[in-house]
Design an enzyme around this catalytic site. Sequence first.
Site, PDB file in Angstrom:
ATOM      1  N   GLU A   5      -5.056   1.769  -9.242  1.00 49.66           N
ATOM      2  CA  GLU A   5      -4.921   3.234  -9.161  1.00 49.66           C
ATOM      3  C   GLU A   5      -5.889   4.002 -10.053  1.00 49.66           C
ATOM      4  O   GLU A   5      -5.493   4.908 -10.781  1.00 49.66           O
ATOM      5  CB  GLU A   5      -3.465   3.624  -9.478  1.00 49.66           C
ATOM      6  CG  GLU A   5      -2.488   2.940  -8.539  1.00 49.66           C
ATOM      7  CD  GLU A   5      -1.013   3.231  -8.866  1.00 49.66           C
ATOM      8  OE1 GLU A   5      -0.733   3.962  -9.817  1.00 49.66           O
ATOM      9  OE2 GLU A   5      -0.148   2.710  -8.127  1.00 49.66           O
ATOM     10  N   ASN A  29      -6.703  -2.284  -6.319  1.00 49.67           N
ATOM     11  CA  ASN A  29      -5.465  -1.907  -5.628  1.00 49.67           C
ATOM     12  C   ASN A  29      -5.196  -0.412  -5.810  1.00 49.67           C
ATOM     13  O   ASN A  29      -5.303   0.112  -6.924  1.00 49.67           O
ATOM     14  CB  ASN A  29      -4.315  -2.723  -6.259  1.00 49.67           C
ATOM     15  CG  ASN A  29      -3.001  -2.629  -5.517  1.00 49.67           C
ATOM     16  OD1 ASN A  29      -2.950  -2.855  -4.309  1.00 49.67           O
ATOM     17  ND2 ASN A  29      -1.933  -2.306  -6.228  1.00 49.67           N
ATOM     18  N   HIS A  55       2.279   2.837   0.770  1.00 53.23           N
ATOM     19  CA  HIS A  55       3.592   3.479   0.637  1.00 53.23           C
ATOM     20  C   HIS A  55       3.621   4.645   1.625  1.00 53.23           C
ATOM     21  O   HIS A  55       2.832   5.583   1.498  1.00 53.23           O
ATOM     22  CB  HIS A  55       3.785   4.019  -0.787  1.00 53.23           C
ATOM     23  CG  HIS A  55       3.827   2.947  -1.830  1.00 53.23           C
ATOM     24  ND1 HIS A  55       4.855   2.040  -1.906  1.00 53.23           N
ATOM     25  CD2 HIS A  55       2.991   2.654  -2.852  1.00 53.23           C
ATOM     26  CE1 HIS A  55       4.634   1.220  -2.939  1.00 53.23           C
ATOM     27  NE2 HIS A  55       3.509   1.562  -3.522  1.00 53.23           N
ATOM     28  N   GLU A  63       1.924  -3.262  -1.132  1.00 54.39           N
ATOM     29  CA  GLU A  63       3.189  -2.678  -1.608  1.00 54.39           C
ATOM     30  C   GLU A  63       3.886  -1.924  -0.480  1.00 54.39           C
ATOM     31  O   GLU A  63       4.445  -0.850  -0.683  1.00 54.39           O
ATOM     32  CB  GLU A  63       2.936  -1.728  -2.799  1.00 54.39           C
ATOM     33  CG  GLU A  63       2.175  -2.368  -3.936  1.00 54.39           C
ATOM     34  CD  GLU A  63       2.008  -1.459  -5.164  1.00 54.39           C
ATOM     35  OE1 GLU A  63       2.666  -0.398  -5.234  1.00 54.39           O
ATOM     36  OE2 GLU A  63       1.216  -1.826  -6.043  1.00 54.39           O
ATOM     37  N   ASP A  78       6.043  -0.084   2.055  1.00 56.69           N
ATOM     38  CA  ASP A  78       7.397   0.419   2.327  1.00 56.69           C
ATOM     39  C   ASP A  78       7.260   1.688   3.165  1.00 56.69           C
ATOM     40  O   ASP A  78       6.252   2.377   3.086  1.00 56.69           O
ATOM     41  CB  ASP A  78       8.261   0.612   1.070  1.00 56.69           C
ATOM     42  CG  ASP A  78       7.567   1.336  -0.075  1.00 56.69           C
ATOM     43  OD1 ASP A  78       6.475   1.901   0.128  1.00 56.69           O
ATOM     44  OD2 ASP A  78       8.134   1.338  -1.184  1.00 56.69           O
TER      45      ASP A  78
HETATM   46  O1  9MR Z   1       8.459  -0.387  -8.405  1.00 56.27           O
HETATM   47  C1  9MR Z   1       8.003  -0.110  -9.719  1.00 56.27           C
HETATM   48  C2  9MR Z   1       9.105   0.589 -10.488  1.00 56.27           C
HETATM   49  O2  9MR Z   1      10.174  -0.285 -10.747  1.00 56.27           O
HETATM   50  C3  9MR Z   1       8.547   1.137 -11.805  1.00 56.27           C
HETATM   51  O3  9MR Z   1       9.544   1.922 -12.434  1.00 56.27           O
HETATM   52  C4  9MR Z   1       7.317   1.966 -11.536  1.00 56.27           C
HETATM   53  C5  9MR Z   1       6.739   2.488 -12.817  1.00 56.27           C
HETATM   54  O4  9MR Z   1       5.459   2.970 -12.683  1.00 56.27           O
HETATM   55  O5  9MR Z   1       6.345   1.169 -10.871  1.00 56.27           O
HETATM   56  C6  9MR Z   1       6.778   0.761  -9.610  1.00 56.27           C
HETATM   57  O6  9MR Z   1       5.767   0.041  -8.975  1.00 56.27           O
HETATM   58  C7  9MR Z   1       4.556   0.740  -8.715  1.00 56.27           C
HETATM   59  C8  9MR Z   1       3.442  -0.253  -8.686  1.00 56.27           C
HETATM   60  O7  9MR Z   1       3.417  -0.966  -9.904  1.00 56.27           O
HETATM   61  C9  9MR Z   1       2.103   0.405  -8.472  1.00 56.27           C
HETATM   62  N1  9MR Z   1       2.106   1.219  -7.276  1.00 56.27           N
HETATM   63  C10 9MR Z   1       3.202   2.161  -7.162  1.00 56.27           C
HETATM   64  C11 9MR Z   1       4.534   1.439  -7.350  1.00 56.27           C
HETATM   65  C12 9MR Z   1       5.658   2.412  -7.155  1.00 56.27           C
HETATM   66  O8  9MR Z   1       5.570   3.418  -8.135  1.00 56.27           O
END
Ligand code: 9MR
Length: 338
Positions: free
Chosen positions: A161, A203, A240, A268, A270
Amino acid sequence: MRLTTRSVRQAVVAISAAVALGTVMAPPVVAESAQDTLGAAASQTGRYFGAAVAAHKLSEPAYVSILDREFNMVTAENEMKMDATEPNQGQFTFGNADRIVNHALSRGMRVRGHTLAWHSQQPGWMQGMEGPGLRQAMLNHVTQVAAHFRGRIHSWDVVNEAFEDGGSGARRNSNLQRTGNDWIEAAFRAARAADPGAKLCYNDYNIDDWSHAKTQAVYRMVQDFRSRGVPIDCVGLQSHFFGVNVPANYQTTISSFAALGVEVQITELDVGGSGWQQADNYRRVTQACLNVPRCTGITVWGIRDSDSWRASQTPLLFDGQGNKKEAYYSVLNTLNGG
Ligand code: 9MR
């Protein structure tokens, strides 16, 4: 033919050479017989099907039974992030990450590493750092973490990101970016040195629509890295989808990245919603990946709706009770050749 050590060795050399040259035929896209799990169905075309996993749920039998039955790739949802693996500078903790990796590898699943360098979920000590000290700390983190897991990771999200959302196409302003525009390639070089066998991915989210400035900006970076020999092997489209459908040009995005010579992984996935609309979006993502030879696998961001970071939007393939949803059957059927 009599099999001598020598003839076997010659055959192995010949096969390795054919693989290296890319002359080995890809498995047929249309399945000969339908498989009844996501992992097995994806394997028919040489792909994987994965899920994000939380270490603390590995003691829940209902969760683990779906994980072990359906998936052959695992991503740690939070346990390999910078705050989890280096909570104090120079002190590394891998307990929860190792639990996930060991669970996966001991059952023949593979692991995507997520993530070595990110502006978010930095440990407190790193959040306040800037400049050369931060650059050095980041590179040390990449090196130590990648070395700890050396040989056990299929693909690393080396950098996550790093581009700004919206129309600017600019890099995201972060403490890592402020260490110099070359921080991303420096991270990739450090990761390659520490674990030469892992595929190294960039990513990001909102790079699914080919017409978006952010997608184009990431594309140009990957193109630049490939042209200058910066070690990058793959691009992760997080994918997402909340409040939007899968863009009509999604497959163009995948095939355009692939044409740069990198793998594309859906990392990722969903999709918010329910019923037919949700199932159809899942079908379109799956089909787009199947249509591009270098799209090598799909990972969903959790197992049951109740496991999701956005549980209220019921975005996953299993409901809270672990029942298969319409979206599940749509993915499975598509993986099986429609
Ligand atoms: O699913 C993850 C969640 O449990 C955490 O609280 C969050 C914190 O930033 O991160 C989520 O996972 C993220 C992933 O690491 C990177 N892309 C976005 C995902 C959803 O926010």
